[in-house]
Design a protein around this motif. Structure first.
Motif, short mmCIF file in Angstrom:
data_model
loop_
_atom_site.label_atom_id
_atom_site.label_comp_id
_atom_site.label_asym_id
_atom_site.label_seq_id
_atom_site.Cartn_x
_atom_site.Cartn_y
_atom_site.Cartn_z
N UNK A 174 3.05 5.64 -5.77
CA UNK A 174 2.48 5.00 -6.95
C UNK A 174 1.05 5.52 -7.08
N UNK A 175 0.54 5.58 -8.30
CA UNK A 175 -0.83 6.07 -8.45
C UNK A 175 -1.82 5.18 -7.69
N UNK A 176 -2.83 5.78 -7.12
CA UNK A 176 -3.91 4.99 -6.52
C UNK A 176 -5.14 5.14 -7.41
N UNK A 177 -6.04 4.19 -7.29
CA UNK A 177 -7.22 4.22 -8.17
C UNK A 177 -8.02 5.50 -7.97
N UNK A 178 -8.59 6.02 -9.06
CA UNK A 178 -9.41 7.23 -8.97
C UNK A 178 -10.80 6.92 -8.42
N UNK A 179 -11.13 5.63 -8.34
CA UNK A 179 -12.51 5.25 -8.09
C UNK A 179 -12.80 5.15 -6.60
N UNK A 180 -14.00 5.56 -6.23
CA UNK A 180 -14.46 5.36 -4.86
C UNK A 180 -14.68 3.88 -4.61
N UNK A 181 -14.61 3.53 -3.32
CA UNK A 181 -15.03 2.18 -2.93
C UNK A 181 -16.43 1.96 -3.48
N UNK A 182 -16.62 0.81 -4.11
CA UNK A 182 -17.93 0.62 -4.76
C UNK A 182 -19.06 0.62 -3.75
N UNK B 288 0.77 -1.22 0.00
CA UNK B 288 0.00 0.00 0.00
C UNK B 288 0.80 1.27 0.00
#
Lengths: 221, 221, 221
Positions: free
Chosen positions: A213-221, A163
């Motif tokens: 490192x890049x982290x996802x742009x998306x919210x937790x679903x 992480x």
């Protein structure tokens, strides 16, 4: 696939100054063991649990590599100095926890050196056992990060190495350079030193400059 | 106990259409890797953690089987396509998470195929290495469910495969049929196809008809 | 390093009464499997998850030892009685949980015997494979505690064996005595019996007299 090879550290005489390797190996083992012991104290394990966790962090990465390349028994079983160092680190932390905590910065530095060295040595050892360069780099990374992963699983944390702080990426970069050097036919010294250097550089940038490192742009679903 | 055998996929030419095996192996690997990547995004791992989790889910089952039957280095180390597929799946998920989530139904189907195929191939490989049929079926099951177990342990969840949806039972059923076929002296094609079919059938029943393994009648003590 | 050795249990005829070994091995396996099954019921795993957890607890320690000394395939794969016993223990617990829970004291006793025996046999087997005495004792300990560690990781608990009741220390003491006996050139019978006795003694003291390993004096930072 598996070929008989002489022990790594003997070979190393021909690669880089053997003393440097040995010293870094000790430093890295000690740093990894300390990180296990510190977590053990925080989680209120008993003395024995703390020593065990120190040892697990110090050797799991190398053990995983050796099992996967078929180098059995693993180096951590045939040599006893990993165990000795781990027990030493565990005892130090048990009796002088506040002092050890105050050295966190120095430990982080040792950990960096350990990660760098374990990753390049792991990759080189895998290459010597005839593993293809791509998977050798990944096994090198595993050598570097395996201990930290085991530590966090046993202490019931989501592995930090997955992480944060370019930890695994730095290890893979180190292994990748050793593998590229092997593919283009270089002697191992230069790739190993460059790989270790890159690994330390990436970790320093992560810690002091906040590289991520890049982290996802998306919210937790 | 261990006997030299030619690589599995070569042997497979004599068993079932090799193309079918290869395609299903890719499909299953991809599905397993996607399930790892999806969980990595939900847990907000960074890009690298996501790729790593994809790879772990795709290969852990096979690696555990290969270590336990003494087939070292494991197939996932000597071949690179598992790694390539995993990285592909991880990147797809990282950049198009909402799109991938919307394909959950299709992924579930691929996962079913992967589970079925990994379990029958795992059992067959263990039999070829001289493992007794009972344990071969269990090693086949482990090939199928190992990745999912590792995924859940690393992400700090209680392994789904131990709790739901006939997942492990379907894998064991597939392996069991291959082993029974071996014991009564059949050529491997028919048992492998039947085993894979039964596995998919059980999973479909679990998902669409709510079939469950019995749970204990007892309250938490 | 690895040397061909005859199967352990055959050798044992020359060490201690083979019957005693076999009976204790069954008793220990059963106790370990029951502890897995009990946790599975408490965590509301389904029938299959419970059987799987029983099996994992019964064999993980031995499997880890066999992988690490290069004795592949592991004994738990080449023999089927570990599996049979585990399934039996799992079924018993699934159908008669309240009854099994009421036997906790007896199970604890069996677990003690299992821990003692697994640890001394594990150490002895490692010595026979040419592992140095220090690491052999540690591998013996791992044989004893590995199953409990895997159980707790899969059920998402911090491993009990790292925190309580002299569990791991007792296992290590047992292994240590076998190793010391080996170093000073004794026949294995006496060290194995003494080691097992010491292990049981330490566990009894931990349970009935509250003996504990020291815990850190420091507060959580």
């Amino acid at each position: 696939m598996k070929v008989a090879v002489p022990p790594l550290y003997k070979d190393m005489h021909n690669y880089i100054s053997a003393d440097l390797i040995v010293v870094s190996d000790w430093v890295g083992t000690l740093a990894f063991a300390l990180s296990g012991a510190l977590l053990g104290v925080r989680k209120q394990f008993d003395l024995f649990g703390i020593l065990f966790l120190s040892f697990v962090v110090a050797v799991t990465g190398g053990v995983m590599r050796d099992v996967l390349i078929g180098a059995l028994p693993p180096a951590a079983v045939t040599n006893t100095h990993y165990f000795m160092l781990s027990v030493g680190a565990g005892l130090l932390t048990f009796f002088w926890y506040p002092r050890i905590v105050s050295l966190q910065k120095q430990i982080l530095l040792c950990d960096m050196i350990g990660l760098a060295l374990f990753s390049v040595i792991g990759t080189q050892k895998a290459l010597e056992y005839g593993i293809n360069p791509l998977m050798a780099a990944i096994l090198g990374m595993l050598t570097g990060i395996g201990g930290g992963m085991a530590r966090d699983v046993l202490a019931r944390e989501i592995p930090f190495v997955l992480r944060a702080d370019l930890y695994a990426i730095a290890a893979l970069a180190a292994g990748g350079i050793v593998s590229v050097g092997h593919v283009i036919g270089l002697e191992p010294q230069l790739p190993m030193l460059s790989g270790a250097g890159l690994c330390i550089f990436l970790r320093l940038m992560a810690i002091y400059r906040g590289w991520r490192a890049p982290v996802p742009r998306w919210e937790d679903k």
